[in-house]
Design a protein around this motif. Structure first.
Motif, PDB file in Angstrom:
ATOM      1  N   LEU A  32      15.496  18.286  38.392  1.00 28.82           N
ATOM      2  CA  LEU A  32      16.473  19.065  39.149  1.00 28.82           C
ATOM      3  C   LEU A  32      16.006  19.136  40.596  1.00 28.82           C
ATOM      4  O   LEU A  32      14.818  19.368  40.848  1.00 28.82           O
ATOM      5  N   TYR A  33      16.942  18.917  41.549  1.00 25.66           N
ATOM      6  CA  TYR A  33      16.601  19.027  42.963  1.00 25.66           C
ATOM      7  C   TYR A  33      17.868  19.248  43.784  1.00 25.66           C
ATOM      8  O   TYR A  33      18.951  18.822  43.392  1.00 25.66           O
ATOM      9  N   ALA A  55      23.030  21.293  43.439  1.00 23.38           N
ATOM     10  CA  ALA A  55      21.923  20.869  42.583  1.00 23.38           C
ATOM     11  C   ALA A  55      22.278  19.556  41.909  1.00 23.38           C
ATOM     12  O   ALA A  55      23.365  19.407  41.352  1.00 23.38           O
ATOM     13  N   ARG A  56      21.373  18.606  41.972  1.00 26.19           N
ATOM     14  CA  ARG A  56      21.529  17.356  41.238  1.00 26.19           C
ATOM     15  C   ARG A  56      20.599  17.422  40.033  1.00 26.19           C
ATOM     16  O   ARG A  56      19.419  17.737  40.166  1.00 26.19           O
ATOM     17  N   ARG A  57      21.149  17.151  38.867  1.00 25.48           N
ATOM     18  CA  ARG A  57      20.391  17.249  37.626  1.00 25.48           C
ATOM     19  C   ARG A  57      20.352  15.899  36.922  1.00 25.48           C
ATOM     20  O   ARG A  57      21.378  15.259  36.752  1.00 25.48           O
ATOM     21  N   GLU A  58      19.161  15.504  36.503  1.00 24.71           N
ATOM     22  CA  GLU A  58      19.010  14.367  35.602  1.00 24.71           C
ATOM     23  C   GLU A  58      18.808  14.952  34.217  1.00 24.71           C
ATOM     24  O   GLU A  58      17.938  15.799  34.010  1.00 24.71           O
ATOM     25  N   MET A  59      19.638  14.533  33.290  1.00 20.01           N
ATOM     26  CA  MET A  59      19.605  15.076  31.937  1.00 20.01           C
ATOM     27  C   MET A  59      18.990  14.059  30.976  1.00 20.01           C
ATOM     28  O   MET A  59      19.222  12.852  31.098  1.00 20.01           O
ATOM     29  N   GLY A  65      11.777  19.331  33.976  1.00 22.45           N
ATOM     30  CA  GLY A  65      12.037  20.031  32.726  1.00 22.45           C
ATOM     31  C   GLY A  65      10.762  20.217  31.925  1.00 22.45           C
ATOM     32  O   GLY A  65       9.859  19.376  31.966  1.00 22.45           O
ATOM     33  N   ARG A  72      19.000  18.158  27.964  1.00 23.88           N
ATOM     34  CA  ARG A  72      18.331  19.178  28.780  1.00 23.88           C
ATOM     35  C   ARG A  72      17.996  18.613  30.153  1.00 23.88           C
ATOM     36  O   ARG A  72      17.938  17.396  30.345  1.00 23.88           O
ATOM     37  N   GLU A  73      17.750  19.522  31.104  1.00 24.11           N
ATOM     38  CA  GLU A  73      17.361  19.085  32.447  1.00 24.11           C
ATOM     39  C   GLU A  73      15.986  18.431  32.400  1.00 24.11           C
ATOM     40  O   GLU A  73      15.020  19.027  31.947  1.00 24.11           O
ATOM     41  N   TRP A  74      15.921  17.201  32.887  1.00 25.84           N
ATOM     42  CA  TRP A  74      14.671  16.450  32.965  1.00 25.84           C
ATOM     43  C   TRP A  74      14.127  16.516  34.380  1.00 25.84           C
ATOM     44  O   TRP A  74      12.927  16.527  34.601  1.00 25.84           O
ATOM     45  N   THR A 127      12.030  19.957  40.551  1.00 26.12           N
ATOM     46  CA  THR A 127      11.706  20.780  39.395  1.00 26.12           C
ATOM     47  C   THR A 127      11.854  19.919  38.146  1.00 26.12           C
ATOM     48  O   THR A 127      12.913  19.307  37.934  1.00 26.12           O
TER      49      THR A 127
END
Length: 82
Positions: free
Chosen positions: A24-25, A12-16, A50, A20-22, A48
């Motif tokens: 997710l993919y 999972a790559r998350r942009e925070m 946030g 918080r997760e802004w 996805t």
């Protein structure tokens, strides 16, 4: 720095944003050299976003279908970029 991922692994790559997760993919690992990770984001990958209020407002892509809509893309992350 030691490698953590193996080529072919899906992670999972998350942009925070605001802690918080802004965004997710899932992405597929191409290489992990310890201080550099390369992943591939495939066309039509689900995104996805946030929920709730963020300092920058909602993610600008959230106004579109929640899928990656262009060709796939190779993403490079260096330890020094974080």
């Amino acid at each position: 720095m030691q490698a953590r991922f193996t080529p072919g692994q899906v992670v999972a790559r998350r942009e925070m944003l605001d802690g918080r997760e802004w965004l997710l993919y899932p992405v597929r690992v191409v290489a992990d050299e310890g201080d550099l990770v390369a992943v591939y984001l495939s066309e039509r990958t689900p995104l996805t976003f946030g929920a709730g209020e963020f300092s920058w407002g909602p993610h600008p892509w959230s106004l579109h279908d929640p899928i990656w809509q262009s060709d796939g893309v190779l993403q490079i992350q260096r330890a020094s970029d974080t």
